[in-house]
Motif scaffolding. Structure first.
Motif, PDB file in Angstrom:
ATOM      1  N   LEU A 142       0.948  -0.942   0.608  1.00  0.00           N
ATOM      2  CA  LEU A 142      -0.188   0.258   0.363  1.00  0.00           C
ATOM      3  C   LEU A 142       1.058   1.189   0.137  1.00  0.00           C
ATOM      4  O   LEU A 142       1.575   1.648   1.162  1.00  0.00           O
ATOM      5  CB  LEU A 142      -1.238   0.349   1.073  1.00  0.00           C
ATOM      6  N   PHE A 143       0.933   1.744  -0.599  1.00  0.00           N
ATOM      7  CA  PHE A 143       1.186   3.231  -1.270  1.00  0.00           C
ATOM      8  C   PHE A 143       0.921   4.665   0.265  1.00  0.00           C
ATOM      9  O   PHE A 143      -0.340   4.412  -0.124  1.00  0.00           O
ATOM     10  CB  PHE A 143       1.433   3.799  -2.590  1.00  0.00           C
ATOM     11  N   ASN A 144       1.907   5.159   0.831  1.00  0.00           N
ATOM     12  CA  ASN A 144       1.274   6.362   1.629  1.00  0.00           C
ATOM     13  C   ASN A 144       0.265   5.402   2.261  1.00  0.00           C
ATOM     14  O   ASN A 144      -0.683   6.425   2.055  1.00  0.00           O
ATOM     15  CB  ASN A 144       0.843   7.302   0.647  1.00  0.00           C
ATOM     16  N   ASP A 158      -3.350  13.433  10.381  1.00  0.00           N
ATOM     17  CA  ASP A 158      -1.626  13.533   9.982  1.00  0.00           C
ATOM     18  C   ASP A 158      -1.903  14.186   8.026  1.00  0.00           C
ATOM     19  O   ASP A 158      -1.596  13.208   7.241  1.00  0.00           O
ATOM     20  CB  ASP A 158      -1.420  11.892   9.574  1.00  0.00           C
ATOM     21  N   PHE A 159      -2.504  15.072   7.888  1.00  0.00           N
ATOM     22  CA  PHE A 159      -3.403  15.530   6.636  1.00  0.00           C
ATOM     23  C   PHE A 159      -2.788  15.807   5.600  1.00  0.00           C
ATOM     24  O   PHE A 159      -2.549  15.649   4.176  1.00  0.00           O
ATOM     25  CB  PHE A 159      -4.437  16.194   6.808  1.00  0.00           C
ATOM     26  N   SER A 160      -1.408  16.633   5.789  1.00  0.00           N
ATOM     27  CA  SER A 160      -1.173  16.898   4.422  1.00  0.00           C
ATOM     28  C   SER A 160       0.187  16.204   4.364  1.00  0.00           C
ATOM     29  O   SER A 160       0.309  15.921   2.868  1.00  0.00           O
ATOM     30  CB  SER A 160       0.689  17.809   5.740  1.00  0.00           C
ATOM     31  N   ARG A 161       0.355  14.754   4.762  1.00  0.00           N
ATOM     32  CA  ARG A 161       0.930  13.016   4.300  1.00  0.00           C
ATOM     33  C   ARG A 161       0.356  13.057   3.493  1.00  0.00           C
ATOM     34  O   ARG A 161       0.168  12.450   2.116  1.00  0.00           O
ATOM     35  CB  ARG A 161       1.742  12.628   5.202  1.00  0.00           C
ATOM     36  N   ASN A 223      10.656   1.600  -2.700  1.00  0.00           N
ATOM     37  CA  ASN A 223      10.075   2.962  -2.153  1.00  0.00           C
ATOM     38  C   ASN A 223       9.429   3.093  -0.582  1.00  0.00           C
ATOM     39  O   ASN A 223       9.069   2.316  -0.628  1.00  0.00           O
ATOM     40  CB  ASN A 223       9.021   4.520  -2.960  1.00  0.00           C
ATOM     41  N   GLU A 224      10.613   3.692  -0.334  1.00  0.00           N
ATOM     42  CA  GLU A 224      10.069   4.271   1.649  1.00  0.00           C
ATOM     43  C   GLU A 224       8.143   4.159   2.006  1.00  0.00           C
ATOM     44  O   GLU A 224       8.206   3.859   2.859  1.00  0.00           O
ATOM     45  CB  GLU A 224      10.785   4.728   2.449  1.00  0.00           C
ATOM     46  N   SER A 225       7.556   4.970   0.515  1.00  0.00           N
ATOM     47  CA  SER A 225       6.627   4.820   0.579  1.00  0.00           C
ATOM     48  C   SER A 225       5.580   3.728   0.338  1.00  0.00           C
ATOM     49  O   SER A 225       4.253   3.552   0.916  1.00  0.00           O
ATOM     50  CB  SER A 225       5.786   6.359   0.153  1.00  0.00           C
ATOM     51  N   ALA A 226       6.036   2.762  -0.111  1.00  0.00           N
ATOM     52  CA  ALA A 226       5.308   1.603   0.197  1.00  0.00           C
ATOM     53  C   ALA A 226       4.908   0.880   0.606  1.00  0.00           C
ATOM     54  O   ALA A 226       6.525   0.261   1.129  1.00  0.00           O
ATOM     55  CB  ALA A 226       6.029   1.032  -1.950  1.00  0.00           C
TER      56      ALA A 226
END
Length: 524
Positions: A142-144, A158-161, A223-226
């Motif tokens: 899952l991404f982000n 954590d809306f900005s992310r 990627n570290e967001s995945a």
């Protein structure tokens, strides 16, 4: 009362947001696309044509919705080594379940399946995704992602992310054939929903560009967001396979789903694939995409963005620029660029959704702010009429199979434009996920294929010449140049002119005007 409950839910979410956080240490086993796949069935089938067209890629447009679904099912069924799938939305409806079943069957044959989904639209799907992920040949990431899996409002702190999403869409089999474009996975994208249908466009690609699609997938996958699904959900349920089979059995027993599957099987494309006679256009093509790190750094980081590449390609047009964007909010910079192009004699034409056809009213409000300014500079604007399901699925002679979109559901009562495609000087065309709006430019990640194709580019421009004026309102200035008017032409030759936006009542107009003054453009 509903508003009070919503406020209480948001307040509760904010109170508990500090309790929800993503895991600090995540074990990500890196993997890359398989490269030794020439001996697979797909590799062998494509070998003669690839040899006959060295250094070029084969491109086949998937304009009709059911063709786009058939291509994905057939690719999943043909794969022998790997399937790499990357999507923003994957619904658990008829087409979503059928594709899940197809990739499960592929995994049962020994195919390695990597499924990368943006987490914004996976609410309620955790049990299904966990069951898929439990298969030894399927891995889901899952991404982000949202940290709180059961109460997503808890992540509002954590809306900005979470406002930064992966909007990419690709489907690749055996690193030999890939589908890239605007379609997510859901009934409304593949003509299975009779109430809502999206006009959209993908391309089926073979040759060198497929390796570029795979490289783009690898960048996002590693990627570290995945996040591996297991790092977010813990151990998979033991009865996951039973849950999946029950869902698939329900789909197989649903008369509506059966009728849809029969219609897909009868598509000419299915026969063409069986007889190995897909008419690819052989040309040069390249993948353009955002860097996956775009979601973690400042929106001002142009080195991570796709937008400068698109501006370079399409901003230097000499004669003509045709833009199809369902969510069109050019912003001050974009409007200025289009105005400058029109001022130096470039014919600039834009097709977007009318208010009646759009599915996102705030985006329409954002677009409406720029209409008069663009018209004054000479930009031509067209707004798709509601239910105009044939505007982008026919060629100039009225035959089906044109570019850039599909007939949605082939009879849906509410058709909406969803294709994202741009052509310059009737020579090059981009097909992908990028909307001409601030969200695509600055917040989300996007991808697409830039194709050197006079055939496809000219077909899109031909639609603006002949078809689009009949299926979309043309917005233009009245003779006194102080007010706008909407021209409604019909294929039969009739014409109606409106001095106010068609299909909008007083309350709706007030709402649009209110939205247009809110400082929300950067999020549209």
């Amino acid at each position: 009362m509903p508003a009070l409950r919503l406020l209480l839910a948001i307040a509760l979410g904010l109170l508990v947001s500090a309790c929800a956080s993503l895991p600090d240490r995540v074990e990500r086993v890196g993997s890359t696309a398989l490269t030794d796949t020439e001996g697979t069935h797909l590799g062998q089938v494509l070998r003669p044509e690839l040899a006959a067209h060295p250094g070029t890629s084969g491109i086949y447009p998937l304009g009709e919705a059911k063709d786009a679904f058939a291509a994905r099912i057939l690719l999943a069924q043909a794969a022998e080594r790997s399937l790499d799938l990357q999507y923003y939305i994957w619904h658990g409806d008829t087409t979503g379940q059928l594709l899940w079943e197809a990739i499960w069957q592929a995994a049962e044959r020994g195919v390695r399946v990597r499924l990368l989904l943006d987490d914004a639209n996976t609410g309620g799907l955790d049990p299904i995704l966990a069951a898929l992920d439990a298969h030894p040949n399927i891995e889901v990431r899952l991404f982000n992602p949202f940290a709180n899996r059961k109460f997503r409002l808890a992540d509002l702190g954590d809306f900005s992310r979470l406002n930064r999403r992966m909007h990419n869409k690709s489907f690749t089999g055996d690193n030999q054939m890939a589908i890239v474009g605007g379609r997510n996975v859901g009934d409304e994208y593949y003509g299975a929903d009779l109430n809502v249908g999206f006009q959209d466009l993908d391309v089926l690609a073979v040759g060198p560009v497929v390796r570029e699609v795979s490289a783009e997938f690898d960048r996002y996958w590693n990627n570290e967001s995945a996040y591996p699904l297991a790092s977010l959900l813990g151990p998979a349920p033991k009865d996951g396979a039973k849950l999946l089979n029950e869902n698939w059995q329900k789909v197989r027993q649903d008369p509506k789903a059966q009728r849809y599957a029969d219609a897909v099987r009868q598509r000419p494309l299915v026969q063409q694939v069986a007889e190995r006679r897909i008419a690819f256009e052989w040309t040069t093509a390249q993948v353009l995409s955002d860097d996956p790190d775009k979601v973690r750094f400042s929106p001002e980081r142009k080195d991570l963005q796709l937008r400068p590449r698109l501006t370079e390609v399409f901003g230097n047009g000499r004669r003509e620029l045709d833009l199809v964007s369902p969510y069109f909010v050019p912003g001050l910079g974009g409007a200025d660029a289009l105005e400058k192009m029109a001022a130096r004699g470039v014919k600039v034409r834009v097709l977007t959704n009318s208010f009646q056809a759009t599915d996102v009213a705030p985006v329409h409000a954002g677009y409406a702010r720029y209409r008069k300014q663009l018209l004054e500079s000479g930009v031509k604007l067209y707004e798709l009429k509601p239910g105009s399901t044939d505007v982008t699925s026919k060629d100039e002679a009225g035959r089906s199979g044109g570019v850039p979109g599909s007939s949605g559901s082939g009879g849906s009562s509410s058709a909406s434009l969803h294709a994202k495609t741009f052509a310059v000087d009737r020579s090059r065309i981009f097909v992908g996920s990028f909307n001409l709006d601030p969200r695509s430019a600055l917040l989300n990640t996007e991808m697409g294929v830039l194709i050197d194709s006079p055939a496809l580019a000219q077909r899109l421009s031909g639609h603006f010449d002949s078809l689009i004026p009949d299926y979309a309102y043309q917005v233009q200035l009245q003779p006194d140049s102080t007010r706008m008017e909407w021209i409604d032409r019909s294929p039969a030759g009739g014409e109606t002119r409106y001095t106010s936006e068609p299909g909008i009542g007083l309350l709706q107009r007030l709402w649009i005007n209110f939205l247009s003054i809110l400082p929300i453009e950067s999020m549209l």
